[in-house]
Design a protein around this motif. Structure first.
Motif, mmCIF file in Angstrom:
data_model
loop_
_atom_site.group_PDB
_atom_site.id
_atom_site.type_symbol
_atom_site.label_atom_id
_atom_site.label_comp_id
_atom_site.label_asym_id
_atom_site.label_seq_id
_atom_site.Cartn_x
_atom_site.Cartn_y
_atom_site.Cartn_z
ATOM 1 N N THR B 91 1.003 -1.073 -0.002
ATOM 2 C CA THR B 91 -0.035 -0.072 0.048
ATOM 3 C C THR B 91 0.778 1.237 0.183
ATOM 4 O O THR B 91 2.268 1.245 0.389
ATOM 5 C CB THR B 91 -0.943 0.274 1.094
ATOM 6 N N GLY B 117 -10.781 2.363 4.765
ATOM 7 C CA GLY B 117 -11.240 1.549 4.001
ATOM 8 C C GLY B 117 -10.812 1.241 2.843
ATOM 9 O O GLY B 117 -9.363 1.265 2.496
ATOM 10 N N LEU B 118 -11.651 0.775 1.564
ATOM 11 C CA LEU B 118 -10.652 0.343 0.414
ATOM 12 C C LEU B 118 -11.046 1.749 -0.666
ATOM 13 O O LEU B 118 -10.387 1.382 -1.704
ATOM 14 C CB LEU B 118 -11.424 -0.794 -0.056
ATOM 15 N N VAL B 119 -11.508 2.689 -0.063
ATOM 16 C CA VAL B 119 -11.568 3.805 -1.186
ATOM 17 C C VAL B 119 -10.837 4.901 -0.705
ATOM 18 O O VAL B 119 -11.402 5.899 0.003
ATOM 19 C CB VAL B 119 -13.148 4.241 -1.143
ATOM 20 N N PRO B 120 -9.511 4.963 -1.027
ATOM 21 C CA PRO B 120 -8.442 6.029 -0.475
ATOM 22 C C PRO B 120 -8.390 7.286 -1.387
ATOM 23 O O PRO B 120 -7.622 8.150 -0.942
ATOM 24 C CB PRO B 120 -7.269 5.369 -0.393
ATOM 25 N N LEU B 121 -8.868 7.223 -2.549
ATOM 26 C CA LEU B 121 -8.709 8.417 -3.554
ATOM 27 C C LEU B 121 -9.408 9.707 -2.973
ATOM 28 O O LEU B 121 -10.659 9.634 -2.834
ATOM 29 C CB LEU B 121 -9.218 8.020 -4.856
ATOM 30 N N ALA B 164 -3.162 6.770 -4.035
ATOM 31 C CA ALA B 164 -3.067 6.009 -2.880
ATOM 32 C C ALA B 164 -3.887 4.644 -3.213
ATOM 33 O O ALA B 164 -4.907 4.778 -3.989
ATOM 34 C CB ALA B 164 -4.090 6.812 -1.861
ATOM 35 N N VAL B 165 -3.416 3.563 -2.700
ATOM 36 C CA VAL B 165 -3.730 2.332 -2.792
ATOM 37 C C VAL B 165 -3.652 1.446 -1.602
ATOM 38 O O VAL B 165 -2.888 1.698 -0.967
ATOM 39 C CB VAL B 165 -3.326 1.629 -4.314
#
Lengths: 272, 165
Positions: B91, B117-121, B164-165
């Motif tokens: 990550t 969470g999984l939505v970092p943008l 971001a991932v």
């Protein structure tokens, strides 16, 4: 590329066969979609989408590579050979991905249906008892987040854009809905996958979770959603035919197969 | 090099030092260590084993990174093994403070901190040229899988952010 350490040795013959089938469907879905997406490179309706679809394609083919390599560790066949060396009939992608790229609305609609279905599948597989798969899926899901965002933006844009955009989107959905269900075609050895925990829940359960999750979006946008909710179960209002959902491929795929295997058929084992 | 030196066991620290010299093939001012690509180093009697994490699964630079790591370590031991692993997801949180500084120096906005969470943008990035936060997301997809494209409305420069991932 070696993908982690493999507990494949601990699986009996039936479990291996069942896992191989699951991995092949995952790999072929991502692989075929990746190649369809790449057909937009250079000709997407706007420059941003040219870049976006090329990135999406690259992501999907990267994901396919991981699944093919997991399969290769299981069967001993080389990953490239599995990816490029089969006859078209042997590919196990779902019928949703058998359609050509068609127009922009069609590609957007298909991606939306596939990405949202795949997200449900990946969510389940992140809990797979087969650790190499669960680990790879954990990584893949982080990337797919961007695909979901992209798909959501475009579905809304075309749905609310009015005129031709809306009409074409509706037409595409009418064609795609029956085949969208084939993402969740039952697997021949699903019982083995379930009893070993490699597949944490039945595919039919995933299908219902997917429909439950996307129903509000289709309702809000007033887009075709040909299902009736009956006691929280979504039942299609069209005849469902999942037979051959992952085995019958049409002329469009024959053409695509010819494209993506052309180098391999010219010179097997060629490297960049 | 004398016989004594060549048979001297290399320390794990020396391996990390050597790896810190391996540049990312796409952003050469940042090392693979600063990007958090190296997960683990193991020094064994006859060789060295390194685990690397793919930044993006479909990143074509991965093979180049693996080869560069193996090449840099070759003088240190008889057997070099570089394994790609998904045992933990890479990550953008793995990028070191030094890595973030160097990204900015090279004209890339470092990734925003990833949320739980999984939505970092996040739709805002700080311009690496003028530090302005008045920037616009042009495209979450960019010239490579790991970059998003932004535009700075103050200095009127397009720039890329490490996604971001």
């Amino acid at each position: 590329m070696t993908v982690g350490t493999t507990p494949a040795a601990g699986l009996d013959a039936a479990a291996r066969e069942a896992l191989a089938e699951l991995l092949l469907t995952l790999a072929d879905d991502e692989f075929v979609l990746g190649f369809w997406d790449s057909e937009w490179t250079g000709i997407a309706p706007m420059l941003e989408e040219d870049v976006a679809f090329s990135s999406l394609a690259q992501d999907e083919i990267g994901h396919a590579r991981v699944y093919y390599e997991l399969l290769a560790e299981l069967t001993g066949d080389p990953a490239d050979g599995i990816a490029f060396g089969r006859e078209p009939e042997a590919y196990g992608h779902c019928r949703l991905l058998d359609h050509p790229r068609t127009d922009w609305a069609f590609s957007v609609a298909r991606r939306y249906l596939y990405d949202t279905a795949d997200a449900v599948r990946l969510e389940a597989l992140s809990r797979s008892s087969y650790r190499p798969l669960a680990d790879a899926v954990a990584k893949i899901r982080r990337e797919e987040t961007y695909h979901l965002m992209h798909g959501d933006v475009w579905l809304r844009r075309l749905a609310t854009g009015g005129g031709e955009a809306r009409t074409r989107l509706e037409e595409a959905l009418e064609v795609l809905w029956p085949d969208a269900l084939t993402v969740f075609t039952p697997l021949a050895r699903e019982d083995v996958l379930l009893s070993t925990g490699m597949l944490p829940e039945p595919i039919s359960v995933m299908q219902q979770r997917w429909l439950t999750r996307i129903a509000p979006t289709f309702a809000a946008l007033g887009l075709p959603f040909p299902f009736l909710a009956d006691d929280s179960i979504y039942r299609p209002t069209f005849p469902v035919d999942l037979g051959g959902g992952r085995t019958q491929h049409g002329d469009a795929f024959q053409w695509l197969w010819g494209e993506f295997t052309s180098v391999h058929r010219l010179e097997a084992g060629a490297v960049w | 090099m004398t016989a004594t030196e060549s048979t001297r066991a290399v320390s794990e620290w020396e391996v990390w030092e050597a790896l810190a010299e391996v540049a990312d093939p796409e952003i050469p001012t940042v090392s693979v260590v600063d990007l958090g690509i190296v997960r683990q180093v193991e020094v064994m009697p006859r060789g060295i084993r390194v685990e690397i994490l793919p930044t993006f699964v479909g990143c074509p630079a991965l093979d180049a990174i693996r080869d560069a790591v193996a090449e840099r370590l070759a003088p240190l031991a008889a057997e070099i093994q570089v394994d790609v692993t998904f045992a933990e997801p890479w990550t953008t949180e793995r990028i070191s403070p030094e890595g973030r500084r160097r990204l900015r120096e090279s004209g890339f906005a470092p990734p925003m901190p990833a949320t739980a969470g999984l939505v970092p943008l996040l739709p805002v990035a700080r311009c690496p040229f003028c530090d302005s936060r008045r920037t616009v997301l042009e495209n979450p997809f960019g010239s490579t899988l790991c970059r998003a494209i932004y535009y700075c409305t103050d200095c009127r420069q397009p720039f890329e952010q490490f996604k971001a991932v």
